[in-house]
Design a protein around this motif. Structure first.
Motif, mmCIF file in Angstrom:
data_model
loop_
_atom_site.group_PDB
_atom_site.id
_atom_site.type_symbol
_atom_site.label_atom_id
_atom_site.label_comp_id
_atom_site.label_asym_id
_atom_site.label_seq_id
_atom_site.Cartn_x
_atom_site.Cartn_y
_atom_site.Cartn_z
ATOM 1 N N GLU A 119 35.675 44.604 37.283
ATOM 2 C CA GLU A 119 35.522 44.288 38.124
ATOM 3 C C GLU A 119 35.722 44.921 38.910
ATOM 4 N N ALA A 120 37.258 45.416 39.642
ATOM 5 C CA ALA A 120 37.993 45.998 40.001
ATOM 6 C C ALA A 120 37.835 47.287 40.483
ATOM 7 N N ALA A 121 37.652 47.936 39.038
ATOM 8 C CA ALA A 121 37.360 49.338 38.697
ATOM 9 C C ALA A 121 35.573 49.750 39.779
ATOM 10 N N GLY A 122 34.689 48.847 39.444
ATOM 11 C CA GLY A 122 33.557 48.936 40.128
ATOM 12 C C GLY A 122 33.448 48.714 41.686
ATOM 13 N N ASP A 134 48.486 43.026 41.058
ATOM 14 C CA ASP A 134 48.245 44.069 41.395
ATOM 15 C C ASP A 134 46.823 43.565 42.025
ATOM 16 N N LEU A 135 46.105 42.787 41.477
ATOM 17 C CA LEU A 135 44.191 43.037 42.182
ATOM 18 C C LEU A 135 43.980 41.185 42.387
ATOM 19 N N PRO A 136 43.450 41.828 43.818
ATOM 20 C CA PRO A 136 42.652 39.981 44.437
ATOM 21 C C PRO A 136 43.140 39.138 43.523
ATOM 22 N N ARG A 175 38.122 37.349 29.713
ATOM 23 C CA ARG A 175 38.288 37.698 31.039
ATOM 24 C C ARG A 175 39.018 38.466 31.858
ATOM 25 N N ILE A 176 40.313 38.937 30.975
ATOM 26 C CA ILE A 176 40.726 39.889 32.058
ATOM 27 C C ILE A 176 40.609 40.769 31.507
#
Length: 153
Positions: free
Chosen positions: A27-30, A61-63, A20-21
């Protein structure tokens, strides 16, 4: 720290939690929030993490994780049904173009298109029923076999 916090910190992370992490990091990289190098570094560390509390630092530090909204438009149909419809549309267009290029007075693509769209409608009905044909939901076998059981043969 009290004893309860020590116990919570000592809980080992499961593969599902790591996945999950890792998905959130990917997804954050995408989305461009992380560089490829930073995402690779985080993913490498995610998969070597042993304890659950250590996983939160990779996404702190990500949404927050977005909740999935109800699918709209074509997303509400299964992919296999969308593919079937796309194939039927493409073949129908090709048949119509072929007919337009010929010097035939009658619309001969109607027959093949009827078969194409008929199979699509049957497929849609099968998907809506949960993938079980109507005769299998009502009986415990083919119609001729069920009738034979009732008669006692």
């Amino acid at each position: 720290m009290n004893e309860r916090q020590d116990i919570e910190r000592a809980v080992r992370a499961s593969d599902t939690e790591r996945e999950r992490i890792a998905r959130l990091v990917s997804e954050a990289a995408g989305e461009g929030r992380l560089s490829i190098a930073e995402a690779d570094e985080r993913l490498e560390r995610v998969y070597t993490t042993k304890f659950r509390h250590e996983l939160t630092e990779f996404v702190a530090d990500l949404p927050a994780e977005r909740t999935r909204t109800a699918p709209t438009g074509l997303e509400r149909f299964p992919a296999r049904l969308r593919v079937h419809a796309a194939v039927a549309v493409v073949v129908s267009v090709l048949l119509i173009l072929r007919w337009a290029a010929m010097d035939v007075p009658f619309f001969w693509p109607a027959g093949p298109m009827f078969v194409l769209w008929g199979t699509f409608l049957l497929h849609a009905r099968l998907v809506r029923s949960g993938g079980v044909p109507p005769w299998a939901r009502q009986r415990s076998g083919p119609p001729w076999w069920v009738e034979r059981q009732r008669v006692g043969g």
